[in-house]
Design a protein around this motif. Structure first.
Motif, PDB file in Angstrom:
ATOM      1  N   MET A  86       0.825  -1.198   0.000  1.00 25.19           N
ATOM      2  CA  MET A  86       0.000   0.000   0.000  1.00 25.19           C
ATOM      3  C   MET A  86       0.865   1.256   0.000  1.00 25.19           C
ATOM      4  N   LYS A  87       1.941   1.229   0.761  1.00 24.61           N
ATOM      5  CA  LYS A  87       2.847   2.374   0.827  1.00 24.61           C
ATOM      6  C   LYS A  87       3.420   2.687  -0.555  1.00 24.61           C
ATOM      7  N   HIS A  88       3.765   1.631  -1.302  1.00 24.12           N
ATOM      8  CA  HIS A  88       4.321   1.810  -2.651  1.00 24.12           C
ATOM      9  C   HIS A  88       3.295   2.480  -3.572  1.00 24.12           C
ATOM     10  N   ILE A  89       2.039   2.070  -3.487  1.00 25.73           N
ATOM     11  CA  ILE A  89       0.986   2.656  -4.315  1.00 25.73           C
ATOM     12  C   ILE A  89       0.811   4.124  -3.979  1.00 25.73           C
ATOM     13  N   GLN A  90       0.824   4.442  -2.690  1.00 26.04           N
ATOM     14  CA  GLN A  90       0.670   5.835  -2.256  1.00 26.04           C
ATOM     15  C   GLN A  90       1.842   6.679  -2.743  1.00 26.04           C
ATOM     16  N   THR A  91       3.046   6.166  -2.625  1.00 25.19           N
ATOM     17  CA  THR A  91       4.231   6.888  -3.075  1.00 25.19           C
ATOM     18  C   THR A  91       4.194   7.091  -4.584  1.00 25.19           C
ATOM     19  N   ASN A  92       3.768   6.057  -5.318  1.00 30.50           N
ATOM     20  CA  ASN A  92       3.667   6.155  -6.771  1.00 30.50           C
ATOM     21  C   ASN A  92       2.624   7.193  -7.171  1.00 30.50           C
ATOM     22  N   LEU A  93       1.476   7.186  -6.517  1.00 24.83           N
ATOM     23  CA  LEU A  93       0.429   8.159  -6.811  1.00 24.83           C
ATOM     24  C   LEU A  93       0.913   9.571  -6.502  1.00 24.83           C
ATOM     25  N   GLU A  94       1.576   9.740  -5.376  1.00 26.19           N
ATOM     26  CA  GLU A  94       2.124  11.048  -5.006  1.00 26.19           C
ATOM     27  C   GLU A  94       3.109  11.531  -6.063  1.00 26.19           C
ATOM     28  N   SER A  95       3.943  10.650  -6.531  1.00 24.61           N
ATOM     29  CA  SER A  95       4.931  10.998  -7.547  1.00 24.61           C
ATOM     30  C   SER A  95       4.254  11.413  -8.849  1.00 24.61           C
ATOM     31  N   GLN A  96       3.246  10.669  -9.260  1.00 23.16           N
ATOM     32  CA  GLN A  96       2.550  10.993 -10.502  1.00 23.16           C
ATOM     33  C   GLN A  96       1.820  12.322 -10.403  1.00 23.16           C
ATOM     34  N   LEU A  97       1.197  12.588  -9.259  1.00 20.55           N
ATOM     35  CA  LEU A  97       0.496  13.861  -9.081  1.00 20.55           C
ATOM     36  C   LEU A  97       1.479  15.027  -9.036  1.00 20.55           C
ATOM     37  N   SER A  98       2.629  14.801  -8.447  1.00 18.75           N
ATOM     38  CA  SER A  98       3.659  15.841  -8.429  1.00 18.75           C
ATOM     39  C   SER A  98       4.164  16.145  -9.835  1.00 18.75           C
ATOM     40  N   GLU A  99       4.326  15.101 -10.637  1.00 16.03           N
ATOM     41  CA  GLU A  99       4.729  15.297 -12.035  1.00 16.03           C
ATOM     42  C   GLU A  99       3.657  16.064 -12.805  1.00 16.03           C
ATOM     43  N   LEU A 100       2.395  15.749 -12.548  1.00 17.40           N
ATOM     44  CA  LEU A 100       1.297  16.467 -13.188  1.00 17.40           C
ATOM     45  C   LEU A 100       1.335  17.942 -12.819  1.00 17.40           C
ATOM     46  N   LEU A 101       1.607  18.229 -11.564  1.00 18.95           N
ATOM     47  CA  LEU A 101       1.708  19.610 -11.120  1.00 18.95           C
ATOM     48  C   LEU A 101       2.853  20.323 -11.840  1.00 18.95           C
ATOM     49  N   GLU A 102       3.996  19.673 -11.938  1.00 24.75           N
ATOM     50  CA  GLU A 102       5.143  20.274 -12.630  1.00 24.75           C
ATOM     51  C   GLU A 102       4.813  20.564 -14.093  1.00 24.75           C
ATOM     52  N   LYS A 103       4.143  19.629 -14.758  1.00 24.04           N
ATOM     53  CA  LYS A 103       3.780  19.825 -16.161  1.00 24.04           C
ATOM     54  C   LYS A 103       2.798  20.979 -16.311  1.00 24.04           C
ATOM     55  N   ASN A 104       1.881  21.110 -15.367  1.00 23.93           N
ATOM     56  CA  ASN A 104       0.920  22.207 -15.426  1.00 23.93           C
ATOM     57  C   ASN A 104       1.579  23.544 -15.137  1.00 23.93           C
ATOM     58  N   ILE A 105       2.577  23.563 -14.287  1.00 32.22           N
ATOM     59  CA  ILE A 105       3.337  24.797 -14.039  1.00 32.22           C
ATOM     60  C   ILE A 105       4.027  25.224 -15.332  1.00 32.22           C
ATOM     61  N   ASP A 106       4.608  24.255 -16.040  1.00 35.76           N
ATOM     62  CA  ASP A 106       5.241  24.544 -17.329  1.00 35.76           C
ATOM     63  C   ASP A 106       4.212  25.029 -18.349  1.00 35.76           C
ATOM     64  N   ALA A 107       3.007  24.449 -18.315  1.00 35.63           N
ATOM     65  CA  ALA A 107       1.947  24.863 -19.244  1.00 35.63           C
ATOM     66  C   ALA A 107       1.556  26.315 -19.002  1.00 35.63           C
ATOM     67  N   VAL A 108       1.474  26.711 -17.741  1.00 42.44           N
ATOM     68  CA  VAL A 108       1.146  28.108 -17.415  1.00 42.44           C
ATOM     69  C   VAL A 108       2.180  29.032 -18.039  1.00 42.44           C
ATOM     70  N   LYS A 109       3.445  28.683 -17.867  1.00 42.88           N
ATOM     71  CA  LYS A 109       4.512  29.502 -18.443  1.00 42.88           C
ATOM     72  C   LYS A 109       4.408  29.556 -19.963  1.00 42.88           C
ATOM     73  N   GLY A 110       4.080  28.427 -20.579  1.00 42.93           N
ATOM     74  CA  GLY A 110       3.947  28.368 -22.026  1.00 42.93           C
ATOM     75  C   GLY A 110       2.806  29.232 -22.526  1.00 42.93           C
ATOM     76  N   TYR A 111       1.669  29.161 -21.860  1.00 39.54           N
ATOM     77  CA  TYR A 111       0.527  29.993 -22.257  1.00 39.54           C
ATOM     78  C   TYR A 111       0.842  31.479 -22.090  1.00 39.54           C
ATOM     79  N   LEU A 112       1.510  31.822 -20.999  1.00 40.79           N
ATOM     80  CA  LEU A 112       1.864  33.231 -20.801  1.00 40.79           C
ATOM     81  C   LEU A 112       2.847  33.719 -21.863  1.00 40.79           C
ATOM     82  N   LYS A 113       3.790  32.867 -22.227  1.00 39.89           N
ATOM     83  CA  LYS A 113       4.752  33.215 -23.273  1.00 39.89           C
ATOM     84  C   LYS A 113       4.039  33.387 -24.616  1.00 39.89           C
ATOM     85  N   ALA A 114       3.086  32.492 -24.897  1.00 36.69           N
ATOM     86  CA  ALA A 114       2.324  32.596 -26.137  1.00 36.69           C
ATOM     87  C   ALA A 114       1.500  33.883 -26.159  1.00 36.69           C
ATOM     88  N   ALA A 115       0.910  34.230 -25.025  1.00 37.89           N
ATOM     89  CA  ALA A 115       0.128  35.472 -24.943  1.00 37.89           C
ATOM     90  C   ALA A 115       1.032  36.681 -25.160  1.00 37.89           C
TER      91      ALA A 115
END
Length: 83
Positions: free
Chosen positions: A1-30
């Motif tokens: 169970m701990k492994h699943i939680q750690t994996n989920l946390e890691s994936q959500l953190s990666e999603l957050l990082e990608k969305n932070i990059d997307a914000v920067k990309g949209y602002l640059k495009a604007a």
């Protein structure tokens, strides 16, 4: 169970990082857009991503931040100045 939680946390953190990059990309495009409608579109998309990022940060912090854990998400939050 701990492994699943750690994996989920890691994936959500990666999603957050990608969305932070997307914000920067949209602002640059604007910034680079000559068309006012297109500029507004990119700013709206950036704002939506920012809203999602704020919700995701809160959810991650509330779910995974506790006194026993010093995992990657907690370290990332500290390094990025979120806490």
């Amino acid at each position: 169970m701990k492994h699943i939680q750690t994996n989920l946390e890691s994936q959500l953190s990666e999603l957050l990082e990608k969305n932070i990059d997307a914000v920067k990309g949209y602002l640059k495009a604007a910034e680079n857009s000559q068309n006012t409608q297109l500029k507004s579109f990119f700013i709206r998309k950036s704002n939506k991503r920012e809203d999602f990022n704020a919700k995701l940060r809160r959810a991650l912090f509330n779910t995974y931040n506790n006194s026993e854990k010093s995992g990657s998400f907690s370290e990332t939050c500290t390094q990025l100045g979120w806490i």
